[in-house]
Motif scaffolding. Structure first.
Motif, short mmCIF file in Angstrom:
data_model
loop_
_atom_site.label_atom_id
_atom_site.label_comp_id
_atom_site.label_asym_id
_atom_site.label_seq_id
_atom_site.Cartn_x
_atom_site.Cartn_y
_atom_site.Cartn_z
N SER A 83 0.80 -1.23 0.00
CA SER A 83 0.00 0.00 0.00
C SER A 83 0.83 1.28 0.00
N HIS A 84 2.17 1.16 0.17
CA HIS A 84 2.97 2.39 0.30
C HIS A 84 4.45 2.05 0.08
N SER A 139 0.80 -6.16 -6.83
CA SER A 139 0.26 -4.81 -6.97
C SER A 139 0.86 -3.92 -5.89
N CYS A 141 1.04 0.57 -4.47
CA CYS A 141 0.77 2.00 -4.60
C CYS A 141 2.11 2.70 -4.39
N ALA A 166 -0.61 1.38 -9.02
CA ALA A 166 -0.96 2.79 -8.88
C ALA A 166 0.32 3.56 -8.57
N HIS A 199 -3.76 6.80 -16.50
CA HIS A 199 -4.82 6.32 -15.60
C HIS A 199 -5.82 5.44 -16.35
N ALA A 207 -2.04 8.06 -9.07
CA ALA A 207 -2.17 8.58 -7.71
C ALA A 207 -1.63 10.01 -7.64
N THR A 209 0.02 12.84 -5.82
CA THR A 209 1.03 12.49 -4.80
C THR A 209 1.76 13.71 -4.22
N TYR A 235 -6.27 7.95 -7.28
CA TYR A 235 -5.86 7.87 -5.89
C TYR A 235 -5.23 9.19 -5.45
N GLN A 237 -2.18 9.95 -2.51
CA GLN A 237 -1.31 9.34 -1.51
C GLN A 237 -0.37 10.40 -0.94
N ARG A 273 -10.23 6.53 -1.69
CA ARG A 273 -9.01 6.30 -2.47
C ARG A 273 -7.85 7.20 -2.03
N MET A 375 -7.53 0.15 -0.86
CA MET A 375 -7.40 0.79 -2.17
C MET A 375 -8.69 0.73 -3.00
#
Length: 450
Positions: A83-84, A139, A141, A166, A199, A207, A209, A235, A237, A273, A375
């Motif tokens: 996720s990060h 997957s 982000c 992402a 996208h 995302a 950012t 997204y 983030q 998101r 997500m």
């Protein structure tokens, strides 16, 4: 990603399977965790077509179909989801001796200056994605750098592999080296162009950012909010409440706001998101905002330990009366491993330090369907079921001599899974499938390109 024929012959694998049909933190493991000792998963045209006990599924398959049987000492799971993570920090993983703000100034910013060179960015992107697949991560982000070409390089390489990814260009217009700064207008324009280019192109997602509040002016945060309003399915983030000195700095920079998260909420960046990294020191009021707005937390335990930032209390985030969507992240390069097993290990220890015992199946949920839920992708990835995208990791439950020895003494599956969570690492990954195609096999010890 190459176009697949609509009548693609299935890829079929067999072995024990663990997956989730819902959230065990809210609905209980007995209602959401599915473990089949001998199951078959069939995949075609990028999706799972069959899943269930082998004795039931075999009769529905062509008699001459080839089945890759990974055996009783394996575990088949949905691919891990990060996720990060910061792909540009791959060359500086394990940089010694600083906490967050000095670490950024002394290591991160000098490294990210190199990404004005797209060839360099591409070379790192390839290593980054190879390490993801070698660790069963299908997957993620991802943070890129301020340079749009770093985003292009990552997406181009991910597209070749068919990954659902992402990512976004970092927005940063102050408190960083001049060569790493954009402006509110250039950051907006560059992001807008990247959104148009990438996208929803195949399995790729964009995302917005902003790196974190201290490196974005009020005007840039306003522009980030505008991007999110104009592209609500993208997204967002960023980072929040990772380090006490960082929090104090935000209070100096934004004295008019009621806390760190309120800076983002003021610009409508708390939203579905939106994924906020770390969140160690969020107040109860801030957690209520996260719950109300549908925002998500990226729990990054190896990074939090490495930088001495603190220990995130996952039990507070998941409180039954106002649960906050929560995923798990490696946060390279402050994070110290691409291995999601190692990251789950650290998440267990962080929970223990907060008086909470995180079970192995709950941790595995966080690394799969839990992060997919964070997500808003749980209808596509994170679980094994017909119709889901066919991202799969196959683990070896006896991957090292010590684990093989320890497994002689386990009494049930829960204990066996906990042993993997505490002792496993990249060596446990036997195979990684992306959209139904074998992309990494430990037998060849390399990413399989197509």
């Amino acid at each position: 990603m190459r176009n697949r024929p609509t009548n693609e012959r299935p890829t079929v694998i067999r072995g024990p399977v663990l997956t989730f049909t819902g959230n065990p933190f809210t609905d209980g493991l007995e209602h959401t965790a599915v473990y089949e000792r001998d199951a078959i998963v069939a995949m075609a045209n990028g999706r799972i077509t069959e899943f269930g006990p082998a004795q039931h599924v075999l009769s529905r398959l062509p008699a001459d179909i080839e089945i890759r049987n990974y055996g009783k000492d394996s575990l088949i799971s949905a691919g891990f989801i990060d996720s990060h993570v910061h792909f540009p920090q791959t060359p500086m993983i394990a940089a010694y001796g600083e906490q967050l703000l000095d670490w950024l100034a002394n290591y991160t910013f000098p490294t990210e200056l190199k990404y004005s060179d797209k060839d360099f960015a591409r070379s790192v992107a390839r290593v980054f994605l190879q390490e993801n697949l070698r660790n069963g991560i299908t997957s993620a982000c991802v943070y890129c750098t301020v340079y749009p070409q770093s985003v292009d390089a990552l997406f181009e390489e991910a597209e070749k592999l068919g990954m659902r990814l992402a990512a976004g260009k970092v927005l940063m217009d102050r408190n960083a080296p001049p060569a790493l700064l954009d402006t509110p207008k250039s950051g907006y324009d560059d992001s807008k162009a990247l959104i148009a280019r990438w996208h929803n192109r195949g399995r790729l997602l964009y995302a917005v950012t902003p790196r974190f509040a201290p490196t974005s002016s009020h005007e840039q945060l306003e522009a980030a909010g505008a991007l999110c309003r104009e592209h609500p399915d993208c997204y967002m983030q960023t980072h929040v409440s990772e380090n006490k000195n960082e929090i104090a700095w935000v209070e100096e920079l934004f004295p008019e706001r009621n806390g760190y998260l309120d800076v983002y909420d003021r610009y409508a960046l708390c939203r579905p998101r939106a994924i906020f990294g770390h969140c160690i020191y969020l107040t109860e009021e801030e957690l209520q905002v996260m719950h109300r707005t549908g925002s998500a937390i990226a729990h990054c335990p190896t990074s939090n330990f490495f930088l001495g930032s603190g220990t995130f209390d996952i039990s507070r985030a998941l409180r039954q009366d106002r649960p906050v969507r929560t995923g798990i992240g490696t946060d390279l390069g402050a994070g110290t491993s691409f291995s999601m097993l190692t990251t789950m290990n650290a998440a267990y220890k962080a929970a223990q330090l907060n008086g909470y015992s995180l079970s192995a199946r709950h941790a595995h949920y966080l690394a799969t369907r839990g992060t997919a839920h964070a997500m808003y992708l749980e209808d596509k990835i994170g679980s094994i079921a017909p119709g889901m995208e066919a991202d799969i990791v196959v683990l070896d439950m006896k991957s090292t001599p010590l684990i093989k020895y320890r497994m002689q003494f386990v009494e049930d599956f829960e204990e066996a899974l906990f042993v993997q969570t505490m002792l496993g690492d990249d060596r446990a990954v036997q195979a990684t499938y992306v959209a139904g195609e074998l992309k990494y096999s430990r037998n060849t010890a390399e990413v399989i390109s197509t």
